[in-house]
Scaffold this motif. Structure first.
Motif, PDB file in Angstrom:
ATOM      1  N   VAL A  27      -0.666  -3.962   4.280  1.00 31.08           N
ATOM      2  CA  VAL A  27      -1.282  -2.475   4.698  1.00 31.08           C
ATOM      3  C   VAL A  27      -0.730  -1.451   4.036  1.00 31.08           C
ATOM      4  N   LYS A  28       0.738  -1.522   3.715  1.00 36.49           N
ATOM      5  CA  LYS A  28       1.434  -0.428   3.083  1.00 36.49           C
ATOM      6  C   LYS A  28       0.805  -0.287   1.714  1.00 36.49           C
ATOM      7  N   LYS A  29       0.844  -1.486   0.945  1.00 44.75           N
ATOM      8  CA  LYS A  29       0.470  -1.783  -0.231  1.00 44.75           C
ATOM      9  C   LYS A  29      -1.049  -1.016  -0.775  1.00 44.75           C
ATOM     10  N   LEU A  30      -1.777  -1.410   0.564  1.00 46.31           N
ATOM     11  CA  LEU A  30      -3.377  -1.202   0.134  1.00 46.31           C
ATOM     12  C   LEU A  30      -3.354   0.645   0.561  1.00 46.31           C
ATOM     13  N   LYS A  31      -2.498   1.253   1.445  1.00 42.73           N
ATOM     14  CA  LYS A  31      -2.447   2.458   1.638  1.00 42.73           C
ATOM     15  C   LYS A  31      -1.955   3.296   0.195  1.00 42.73           C
ATOM     16  N   ASP A  32      -0.898   2.831  -0.455  1.00 36.61           N
ATOM     17  CA  ASP A  32      -0.525   3.469  -1.328  1.00 36.61           C
ATOM     18  C   ASP A  32      -1.510   3.341  -2.577  1.00 36.61           C
ATOM     19  N   ALA A  33      -2.070   2.167  -2.563  1.00 35.31           N
ATOM     20  CA  ALA A  33      -3.177   1.834  -3.715  1.00 35.31           C
ATOM     21  C   ALA A  33      -4.139   2.929  -3.513  1.00 35.31           C
ATOM     22  N   LEU A  34      -4.462   3.312  -2.146  1.00 33.55           N
ATOM     23  CA  LEU A  34      -5.606   4.143  -1.975  1.00 33.55           C
ATOM     24  C   LEU A  34      -5.261   5.540  -2.393  1.00 33.55           C
ATOM     25  N   VAL A  35      -3.956   5.938  -2.083  1.00 32.90           N
ATOM     26  CA  VAL A  35      -3.669   7.225  -2.489  1.00 32.90           C
ATOM     27  C   VAL A  35      -3.729   7.367  -4.122  1.00 32.90           C
ATOM     28  N   LYS A  36      -3.194   6.253  -4.841  1.00 32.87           N
ATOM     29  CA  LYS A  36      -3.343   6.363  -6.446  1.00 32.87           C
ATOM     30  C   LYS A  36      -4.812   6.333  -6.670  1.00 32.87           C
ATOM     31  N   VAL A  37      -5.624   5.672  -6.095  1.00 33.96           N
ATOM     32  CA  VAL A  37      -7.151   5.880  -6.352  1.00 33.96           C
ATOM     33  C   VAL A  37      -7.552   7.251  -6.103  1.00 33.96           C
ATOM     34  N   GLU A  38      -7.382   7.650  -4.949  1.00 30.44           N
ATOM     35  CA  GLU A  38      -7.959   9.105  -4.831  1.00 30.44           C
ATOM     36  C   GLU A  38      -7.492  10.072  -5.654  1.00 30.44           C
ATOM     37  N   GLU A  39      -5.956   9.893  -6.184  1.00 24.75           N
ATOM     38  CA  GLU A  39      -5.755  10.968  -7.096  1.00 24.75           C
ATOM     39  C   GLU A  39      -6.260  10.694  -8.460  1.00 24.75           C
ATOM     40  N   LEU A  40      -6.560   9.472  -8.708  1.00 27.60           N
ATOM     41  CA  LEU A  40      -7.159   9.275  -9.954  1.00 27.60           C
ATOM     42  C   LEU A  40      -8.700   9.770 -10.011  1.00 27.60           C
ATOM     43  N   SER A  41      -9.296   9.630  -8.971  1.00 22.53           N
ATOM     44  CA  SER A  41     -10.759  10.199  -8.767  1.00 22.53           C
ATOM     45  C   SER A  41     -10.572  11.553  -8.656  1.00 22.53           C
ATOM     46  N   ARG A  42      -9.490  12.514  -8.224  1.00 21.91           N
ATOM     47  CA  ARG A  42      -9.646  13.663  -8.257  1.00 21.91           C
ATOM     48  C   ARG A  42      -9.367  14.347  -9.818  1.00 21.91           C
TER      49      ARG A  42
ATOM     50  N   PRO B 137       5.634 -17.782   5.232  1.00 17.81           N
ATOM     51  CA  PRO B 137       5.378 -16.350   4.746  1.00 17.81           C
ATOM     52  C   PRO B 137       4.270 -15.675   5.437  1.00 17.81           C
ATOM     53  N   PHE B 138       3.797 -15.983   6.327  1.00 15.02           N
ATOM     54  CA  PHE B 138       2.662 -15.203   7.126  1.00 15.02           C
ATOM     55  C   PHE B 138       3.076 -14.768   8.306  1.00 15.02           C
ATOM     56  N   SER B 139       3.016 -13.485   8.644  1.00 16.51           N
ATOM     57  CA  SER B 139       3.826 -12.761   9.874  1.00 16.51           C
ATOM     58  C   SER B 139       2.930 -11.523  10.013  1.00 16.51           C
ATOM     59  N   ARG B 140       3.374 -10.754  11.026  1.00 13.50           N
ATOM     60  CA  ARG B 140       2.990  -9.304  11.415  1.00 13.50           C
ATOM     61  C   ARG B 140       3.897  -8.634  10.101  1.00 13.50           C
ATOM     62  N   GLU B 141       4.747  -9.065   9.775  1.00 12.17           N
ATOM     63  CA  GLU B 141       5.577  -8.309   8.851  1.00 12.17           C
ATOM     64  C   GLU B 141       4.976  -8.298   7.498  1.00 12.17           C
ATOM     65  N   THR B 142       4.466  -9.473   7.022  1.00 10.38           N
ATOM     66  CA  THR B 142       3.833  -9.578   5.925  1.00 10.38           C
ATOM     67  C   THR B 142       2.577  -8.675   5.968  1.00 10.38           C
ATOM     68  N   GLU B 143       1.761  -8.689   6.995  1.00 12.84           N
ATOM     69  CA  GLU B 143       0.636  -7.864   7.467  1.00 12.84           C
ATOM     70  C   GLU B 143       0.882  -6.453   7.214  1.00 12.84           C
ATOM     71  N   GLN B 144       1.904  -5.799   7.715  1.00 17.56           N
ATOM     72  CA  GLN B 144       2.407  -4.584   7.515  1.00 17.56           C
ATOM     73  C   GLN B 144       2.844  -4.301   6.111  1.00 17.56           C
ATOM     74  N   VAL B 145       3.271  -5.030   5.273  1.00 16.29           N
ATOM     75  CA  VAL B 145       3.663  -4.891   3.810  1.00 16.29           C
ATOM     76  C   VAL B 145       2.404  -4.915   2.844  1.00 16.29           C
TER      77      VAL B 145
END
Length: 288
Positions: free
Chosen positions: A248-263, A238-246
């Protein structure tokens, strides 16, 4: 433990990826029947392990592993010696979950003291959502609780540096002879053989051949004695560059949600502060 002979390679840091964790499977008359002699209250068979990414050999830097299980288990401290090409593993049965202390003993050339990591045995899927719980299951119903880790060696001794960086040989391409040269992954560089008196044209041909081999290899598994991980997921890996990119995307999506909530929270706070100021102003007006 006395340090090995030789000097340390100053200013250098080498890491090697590995995986540790547990895999559990409930007893079942069809897929996982209970062996003879196992107590009736034991509900699962399980394994705790330490192994290389993509199942590559890690015994060149890891000599043995000690697993400290629950004290209710007979012989609860297990020492597993390294065997080339095989994971460090303990197989057991039981009914309860508990924390396992995993102590890593490195090869003598490393001069490193043993290090301990801790892992919780999981017999049942866990997570905040059904989707998270389902990600813990492998085909066949096994419950996995695995951790990706990177062992970092700071300024290794000369002898250990040679061990860590030798043997990274890509396989020959289909239809090619197996004359690959040795490569290393430290510092993002690679080095080949001296050429043995070959002409400049032959050396250039060998260099291009090596690059093709490395490219071919990177499409699949992992170079031996390297810091590579696979590019894509495969069953049981289950560990690969593909997993890493998934992730990273989850973290980016979560960051967008946090920034929107903070706003939204900031805007709401400003409205409340403005309203509070208005009320204070009204309260300060003289009563006629």
């Amino acid at each position: 433990m006395a340090p090995p002979a030789g000097k340390r390679v100053k200013g250098l840091q080498i890491f090697r990826p590995f995986v540790y964790g547990t895999t559990a499977l409930p007893f079942d008359d069809k897929t996982n029947p209970r062996p003879d002699g196992i107590p009736d209250d034991h509900t699962h068979s399980w394994t705790v392990f330490v192994k290389g990414i993509d199942d590559v050999d890690i015994t060149y830097w890891l000599r043995r592993v000690q697993f400290k299980l629950h004290e209710s288990i007979p012989n609860h401290v297990r020492m597993v010696e390294g065997e080339k090409g095989k994971p460090f593993a303990v197989h057991e049965t039981g009914w309860g979950e508990f924390e396992i202390a995993i102590k890593l003993y490195y090869v003598p050339e490393s001069g490193e003291k043993p290090q301990t990591v801790y892992h919780h045995l999981r017999l049942h899927p866990y997570g905040r959502t059904d989707e998270e719980k389902e990600t813990m299951r492998l085909n066949g119903g096994e419950v996995i609780s695995w951790v990706y880790e990177e062992q970092i060696f700071n300024e290794p001794y000369d002898a250990f540096y040679d061990i860590l960086t030798s043997g990274a040989v890509p396989p020959p391409l289909p239809g090619k002879s197996g004359t690959a040269t040795t490569t290393t992954t430290t510092g993002g560089s690679s080095s080949g053989g001296k050429g043995g008196g070959k002409s400049a044209k032959e050396k250039e041909k060998d260099r291009k051949e090596q690059q093709l081999q490395l490219q071919h290899r990177s499409e699949g598994g992992v170079l031996e004695r390297s810091a590579m991980i696979p590019l894509t997921n495969r069953p049981g890996q289950p560990f690969s560059r593909e997993t890493e990119q998934v992730e990273v995307k989850k973290l980016k999506d979560a960051l967008v949600k946090v920034e929107e909530l903070s706003r939204k929270v900031t805007e709401d706070l400003k409205r409340k502060e403005q309203r509070l100021a208005e009320l204070k102003a009204d309260a300060a007006k003289p009563v006629v």
